[in-house]
Design a protein around this motif. Structure first.
Motif, mmCIF file in Angstrom:
data_model
loop_
_atom_site.group_PDB
_atom_site.id
_atom_site.type_symbol
_atom_site.label_atom_id
_atom_site.label_comp_id
_atom_site.label_asym_id
_atom_site.label_seq_id
_atom_site.Cartn_x
_atom_site.Cartn_y
_atom_site.Cartn_z
ATOM 1 N N PRO A 97 0.789 -1.235 0.000
ATOM 2 C CA PRO A 97 0.000 0.000 0.000
ATOM 3 C C PRO A 97 0.821 1.286 0.000
ATOM 4 O O PRO A 97 0.238 2.365 0.143
ATOM 5 N N SER A 98 2.117 1.217 -0.169
ATOM 6 C CA SER A 98 2.915 2.443 -0.240
ATOM 7 C C SER A 98 2.746 3.124 -1.597
ATOM 8 O O SER A 98 2.633 2.451 -2.631
ATOM 9 N N PHE A 99 2.750 4.423 -1.597
ATOM 10 C CA PHE A 99 2.791 5.246 -2.806
ATOM 11 C C PHE A 99 1.640 4.960 -3.769
ATOM 12 O O PHE A 99 1.841 4.653 -4.942
ATOM 13 N N ARG A 100 0.443 5.044 -3.243
ATOM 14 C CA ARG A 100 -0.725 5.027 -4.122
ATOM 15 C C ARG A 100 -0.726 6.304 -4.962
ATOM 16 O O ARG A 100 -0.153 7.318 -4.587
ATOM 17 N N GLY A 101 -1.394 6.253 -6.117
ATOM 18 C CA GLY A 101 -1.527 7.449 -6.935
ATOM 19 C C GLY A 101 -0.393 7.625 -7.928
ATOM 20 O O GLY A 101 0.225 6.653 -8.369
ATOM 21 N N LEU A 102 -0.105 8.889 -8.240
ATOM 22 C CA LEU A 102 0.828 9.229 -9.312
ATOM 23 C C LEU A 102 2.230 9.524 -8.781
ATOM 24 O O LEU A 102 2.450 9.614 -7.578
ATOM 25 N N ASP A 103 3.177 9.657 -9.734
ATOM 26 C CA ASP A 103 4.563 10.062 -9.429
ATOM 27 C C ASP A 103 5.209 9.160 -8.381
ATOM 28 O O ASP A 103 5.944 9.617 -7.500
ATOM 29 N N THR A 104 4.970 7.871 -8.494
ATOM 30 C CA THR A 104 5.416 6.947 -7.456
ATOM 31 C C THR A 104 6.937 6.878 -7.342
ATOM 32 O O THR A 104 7.485 6.745 -6.242
ATOM 33 N N HIS A 105 7.644 6.976 -8.464
ATOM 34 C CA HIS A 105 9.099 6.791 -8.432
ATOM 35 C C HIS A 105 9.791 7.989 -7.780
ATOM 36 O O HIS A 105 10.686 7.820 -6.945
ATOM 37 N N ALA A 106 9.365 9.178 -8.154
ATOM 38 C CA ALA A 106 9.933 10.372 -7.523
ATOM 39 C C ALA A 106 9.625 10.396 -6.027
ATOM 40 O O ALA A 106 10.483 10.766 -5.213
ATOM 41 N N ARG A 107 8.439 9.976 -5.669
ATOM 42 C CA ARG A 107 8.059 9.959 -4.253
ATOM 43 C C ARG A 107 8.866 8.925 -3.478
ATOM 44 O O ARG A 107 9.240 9.151 -2.317
ATOM 45 N N ALA A 108 9.134 7.783 -4.103
ATOM 46 C CA ALA A 108 9.936 6.755 -3.436
ATOM 47 C C ALA A 108 11.352 7.260 -3.179
ATOM 48 O O ALA A 108 11.923 7.048 -2.096
#
Length: 219
Positions: A116-127
């Motif tokens: 359930p981590s990083f739902r939604g958009l821009d997942t790679h930058a957020r990670a």
């Protein structure tokens, strides 16, 4: 062997569609990609379907007066093709709760993070911003809340200190191409079922406890 009639819904280039089409060409694969539907007439993935001799349909959301009319047209196309399972592969439309419930436990999606981590958009930058050391992709059953639903398969990659969002995205996409066909096969054979909103596997592969890159690994 009877194969489960499957539709793939796309909006863009269709790289995961290409992976599913390649898997479905293999002898013994339990799902048939019987239809590819796009909400955009210019979606590049339609070319993958045509090259594989798979039927295509365009249900342009811009040609319908609101979401109910769009989803009614989409449902009609799926019913006409006698579709049993639906795969979302870069399908950039939010589906209503009513539509999702109609396909409950018969519609799956791939998402570029370890949910359930990083739902939604821009997942790679957020990670990268969060400083996580492991990132990856998830295939899950679709529920009305975005990027939720019982998890079928996950694949992981390390996050390197040199990573950019683009370099990390490329490695995660390669994992998506491996896990989506695996997940579809599990669902099509009935090996992955939902019990109390968790996926239960009918036959877990031997030695699976040692496989951390992709779970579940191939049998």
């Amino acid at each position: 062997m009877r194969r489960t009639r499957t539709a793939v819904l796309i909006s863009g280039r269709g790289s995961n569609l290409a992976a599913l089409l390649a898997a479905a060409r293999e002898p013994g694969y339990p799902a048939e990609i019987a239809l590819v539907v796009s909400n955009r007439p210019d979606a590049g993935g339609l070319g993958h379907a045509a090259g594989a001799g798979v039927a295509t349909a365009i249900v342009d959301h811009r040609s319908h007066a609101g979401k109910p009319a769009f989803e009614a047209a989409l449902q009609a196309v799926l019913e006409a093709a006698r579709i049993e399972l639906v795969c979302l592969a870069g399908f950039m439309r939010l589906l209503s709760e009513a539509f999702v419930e109609r396909w409950r436990d018969r519609m799956i999606n791939v998402h570029p993070s370890l949910l359930p981590s990083f739902r939604g958009l821009d997942t790679h930058a957020r990670a990268i911003e969060a400083g996580v050391r492991i990132h990856g992709a998830t295939v899950h059953f679709v529920r009305s809340d975005v990027d939720t639903g019982p998890i079928i398969v996950q694949g992981a990659v390390p996050v390197l200190s040199s990573d950019t969002a683009d370099s990390l995205a490329a490695r995660v996409l390669a994992v998506e191409h491996r896990i989506y066909p695996r997940a579809l096969a599990l669902v099509a054979t009935g090996a992955a079922t939902v019990v109390a909103e968790k996926v239960v596997l009918g036959a877990e592969p031997e030695g699976a406890e040692a496989r951390c890159l992709i779970w579940p690994g191939p049998a």
